[in-house]
Design a protein around this motif. Structure first.
Motif, PDB file in Angstrom:
ATOM      1  N   ASP A   1      35.248  40.078  43.218  1.00 54.03           N
ATOM      2  CA  ASP A   1      35.887  39.193  42.669  1.00 54.03           C
ATOM      3  C   ASP A   1      37.573  39.571  42.257  1.00 54.03           C
ATOM      4  OD1 ASP A   1      33.872  37.779  42.464  1.00 54.03           O
ATOM      5  OD2 ASP A   1      33.355  37.496  40.312  1.00 54.03           O
ATOM      6  N   GLY A   2      37.690  40.642  41.567  1.00 51.68           N
ATOM      7  CA  GLY A   2      38.874  41.579  41.292  1.00 51.68           C
ATOM      8  C   GLY A   2      39.540  41.628  42.411  1.00 51.68           C
ATOM      9  N   TYR A   3      39.142  42.577  43.372  1.00 52.56           N
ATOM     10  CA  TYR A   3      39.692  43.208  44.607  1.00 52.56           C
ATOM     11  C   TYR A   3      39.720  42.361  45.768  1.00 52.56           C
ATOM     12  CZ  TYR A   3      40.650  47.156  41.693  1.00 52.56           C
ATOM     13  OH  TYR A   3      40.931  48.278  40.840  1.00 52.56           O
TER      14      TYR A   3
ATOM     15  N   ARG B   1      30.993  43.194  41.077  1.00 48.72           N
ATOM     16  CA  ARG B   1      31.878  42.139  40.617  1.00 48.72           C
ATOM     17  C   ARG B   1      33.382  42.362  40.907  1.00 48.72           C
ATOM     18  NH1 ARG B   1      32.446  39.901  35.052  1.00 48.72           N
ATOM     19  NH2 ARG B   1      30.278  40.818  34.509  1.00 48.72           N
ATOM     20  N   LEU B   2      33.666  43.714  40.275  1.00 48.46           N
ATOM     21  CA  LEU B   2      35.258  44.045  40.423  1.00 48.46           C
ATOM     22  C   LEU B   2      35.475  43.982  41.807  1.00 48.46           C
ATOM     23  CD1 LEU B   2      38.000  44.637  39.215  1.00 48.46           C
ATOM     24  CD2 LEU B   2      37.186  47.130  39.196  1.00 48.46           C
TER      25      LEU B   2
ATOM     26  N   SER C   1      35.171  54.751  35.164  1.00 48.60           N
ATOM     27  CA  SER C   1      34.664  53.982  33.877  1.00 48.60           C
ATOM     28  C   SER C   1      33.449  55.005  33.397  1.00 48.60           C
ATOM     29  CB  SER C   1      34.117  52.691  33.994  1.00 48.60           C
ATOM     30  OG  SER C   1      33.210  52.768  35.359  1.00 48.60           O
TER      31      SER C   1
ATOM     32  N   THR D   1      44.535  46.212  37.608  1.00 44.34           N
ATOM     33  CA  THR D   1      43.185  45.321  37.846  1.00 44.34           C
ATOM     34  C   THR D   1      41.984  45.940  37.193  1.00 44.34           C
ATOM     35  OG1 THR D   1      44.173  44.374  39.881  1.00 44.34           O
ATOM     36  CG2 THR D   1      41.909  43.795  39.464  1.00 44.34           C
ATOM     37  N   PHE D   2      41.833  47.271  37.460  1.00 47.03           N
ATOM     38  CA  PHE D   2      40.619  48.115  36.907  1.00 47.03           C
ATOM     39  C   PHE D   2      40.816  48.165  35.500  1.00 47.03           C
ATOM     40  CE2 PHE D   2      38.628  51.962  36.021  1.00 47.03           C
ATOM     41  CZ  PHE D   2      37.352  51.920  36.876  1.00 47.03           C
TER      42      PHE D   2
ATOM     43  N   TRP E   1      28.851  45.213  37.500  1.00 48.96           N
ATOM     44  CA  TRP E   1      30.138  45.468  37.214  1.00 48.96           C
ATOM     45  C   TRP E   1      30.959  45.858  38.444  1.00 48.96           C
ATOM     46  CZ3 TRP E   1      29.849  47.434  31.579  1.00 48.96           C
ATOM     47  CH2 TRP E   1      29.313  46.394  30.781  1.00 48.96           C
TER      48      TRP E   1
ATOM     49  N   PHE F   1      39.946  44.719  33.729  1.00 51.78           N
ATOM     50  CA  PHE F   1      38.400  44.336  34.023  1.00 51.78           C
ATOM     51  C   PHE F   1      37.580  45.147  32.982  1.00 51.78           C
ATOM     52  CE2 PHE F   1      34.320  45.035  35.862  1.00 51.78           C
ATOM     53  CZ  PHE F   1      34.076  43.824  36.334  1.00 51.78           C
TER      54      PHE F   1
END
Ligand code: GLY
Length: 402
Positions: free
Chosen positions: A110-112, A106-107, A89, A9-10, A103, A13
Motif C-alpha cells: 500500500d505504501g510503496y 502492508r507498507l 522498526s 513514507t516509512f 505491517w 507509517f
C-alpha cells in the motif's frame, strides 16, 4: 520515488503505529567485538538484552551501515555495496510476529505500491509459526521458501541478541536470471526487508545459544538503496539517487563500480574519524582505498586523484605510497605469473615481505588472470618468517591485507 520519500513514507507509517524515531547510531559501535555498525539494531543491543530500558517499546530509525563481507561481490553483482542505509522498526516486548509481518506487507504493497505478486518470502526451516502466518496473510505457499541457519537466522556476528528471521524479496523478472525464488537466485529476487524475531542470546557462534532474551523482540531492516532500485526502476544499486556518480568520463563497468562503492564507504569512515592503518577499522579503510587505487589504475587513471576526491591529505599520502608499491609489485607479479603459470608461494611471500604488496591483492589479481596461488607455500614461509624474525614488520610496511 526519491530516497527521501522512501524514508518519509516509512516513518509516517510507523509513526501512526506509535514508533518513536531515534537518530542513527554511530558507525563506530560501543560493542568491543564489532568493528563497524552493520545494522540498525546495533545501537539498541542493550535494550534487547534488557540491560537498559528503551525510551519507548516501539522504535524506528534509519542507519548508515558498513559491511565488507561481500567486498568481492562489488561490481560483480548488481545488488551488493559495502555501505548502505537501513530503515528499521523495532519492538521490545510490545508486539511480535503477526504485527511485524502484516505491517511489512502492508507498507510494501500500500505504501510503496509494490506488486503483491512479485513478493516472495523465506522463513527459517523450523519456524512453522511464521510460515503459517504468511499463509494467513494470503502469501501463496509457492512463494514461501524455507531456508536454514545461513539465510534465516540472524545475529550480529558477535555475542548478543539473535533469532530466526523471515526475509521479503522482490522478483525483478527474467532479465535477472531463471525463476525459482530467492532460494536459488538472489540477483533476480532482490532481498528488501529482513524481519528478525529476536528471542535468544548467541554466544561464540550462531549454534552456541547461551540463553533467552527477557522478552521476545522484533528487529526489522529495510534496505533503502535496494528499495530505491525497484522504485526508481534502475538495475544497479549504485545507480539510485543515493549514490553519487564519481568520474562520469570513465567507462562504466566493474572497476568504476568498485571505485564508486569504495570511495563512498571510505568517505563515510573518514567522516567518522577512521584513519588508514594496519588493523581493525583502519585496515578496512586502507583495504578500500587500495582497491580503489588499483581499479583507478585499471581504468587508466595514473595520476593521484583520491586526495582530491576525498579532500583528505591522509588519503593523498596513502595513494602516493601505495601507487608506487602497486606499480612495482604488479610488474613483478605479471612476470612471475607468465613464467610459472601460477604464483609460487615464495613469489607471493617476496611480494608481501619485500615489496609490501598485500597477499589479498596477489590473490585477487591471480584470480582475475585465472592462475592459482600456492597459499600453503606462502603461509608456511610467513610462519617461518614470524618465528625467526625479531622484527617481523619493519616500520611503515603493511602487514597482511586481510
Ligand atoms: N538486523 C537485521 C538485518 O540487519 O538484516
Amino acid at each position: 520515488m526519491h530516497s527521501h520519500q522512501i524514508r518519509s513514507t516509512f516513518f509516517a507509517f510507523f509513526r501512526e503505529l506509535d514508533h518513536l524515531l531515534i537518530p542513527p547510531g554511530s558507525l563506530i559501535p560501543d560493542d568491543e567485538g564489532m568493528l563497524l555498525t552493520g545494522a540498525g539494531m546495533v545501537q539498541f543491543k542493550p535494550y534487547f538484552l534488557g540491560e537498559r530500558v528503551p525510551p519507548s517499546s516501539r522504535l524506528m530509525s534509519t542507519q548508515p551501515c558498513v559491511r565488507t563481507v561481500d567486498i568481492d561481490n562489488i561490481g560483480r553483482t548488481t545488488r551488493h555495496a559495502t555501505s548502505f542505509e537501513m530503515l528499521g522498526s523495532f519492538a521490545f516486548g510490545s508486539y511480535f510476529k503477526p504485527e511485524a509481518m502484516e505491517w511489512a506487507l502492508r507498507l510494501l504493497t500500500d505504501g510503496y505500491r509494490l506488486e503483491r505478486d512479485r513478493l516472495w518470502v523465506t522463513v527459517f526451516h523450523d519456524d512453522a509459526e511464521t510460515y503459517d502466518l504468511w499463509r494467513r496473510l494470503a502469501v501463496p505457499t509457492n512463494r514461501i521458501q524455507k531456508l536454514g541457519l545461513e539465510d534465516n537466522f540472524w545475529s550480529m556476528g558477535v555475542p548478543g541478541p539473535a533469532g530466526p528471521n523471515t526475509e521479503i524479496f522482490y522478483d525483478r523478472g527474467e532479465r535477472f536470471g531463471p525463476a525459482g525464488g530467492p532460494a536459488v537466485n538472489k540477483e533476480r529476487y532482490l532481498e528488501l526487508w529482513n524481519l528478525v524475531f529476536m528471542q535468544v542470546i548467541r554466544g561464540s557462534s550462531d549454534v552456541d545459544i547461551v540463553g533467552e532474551l527477557p522478552t521476545p523482540c522484533v528487529d526489522t531492516g529495510l534496505g533503502v538503496d535496494r528499495l530505491a532500485m525497484v522504485l526508481q526502476g534502475v538495475d544497479h544499486v549504485l545507480d539510485t539517487d543515493g549514490a553519487r556518480r564519481l568520474l562520469p568520463d570513465l567507462p562504466d563497468g566493474p572497476s568504476l563500480r568498485i571505485v564508486t562503492d569504495h570511495v563512498r564507504t571510505a568517505l563515510l569512515l573518514l567522516r567518522n574519524g577512521v584513519r588508514p592503518g594496519n588493523e581493525g577499522r583502519g585496515h578496512v579503510l586502507r583495504r578500500l582505498l587500495r582497491r580503489t587505487i588499483r581499479h583507478l589504475r585499471l581504468l587508466g587513471v595514473d595520476g593521484p586523484i583520491l586526495g582530491e576526491l576525498t579532500g583528505d591529505p591522509v588519503v593523498a599520502q596513502e595513494e602516493a605510497q601505495f601507487g608506487r608499491t602497486l606499480q612495482r609489485g604488479s610488474r613483478l607479479l605479471d612476470k612471475e605469473m607468465r613464467r610459472h603459470g601460477r604464483v609460487p608461494g615464495d613469489v607471493a611471500f617476496k611480494l608481501h615481505d619485500a615489496h609490501g604488496f598485500p597477499i589479498d591483492l596477489t590473490i585477487e589479481i591471480a584470480n582475475e588472470t585465472g592462475v592459482p596461488v600456492d597459499l600453503d607455500g606462502f603461509h608456511s614461509l610467513m610462519t617461518h618468517h614470524r618465528q625467526t624474525s625479531r622484527h617481523p614488520h619493519p616500520s611503515g610496511r603493511p602487514t597482511a591485507w586481510a
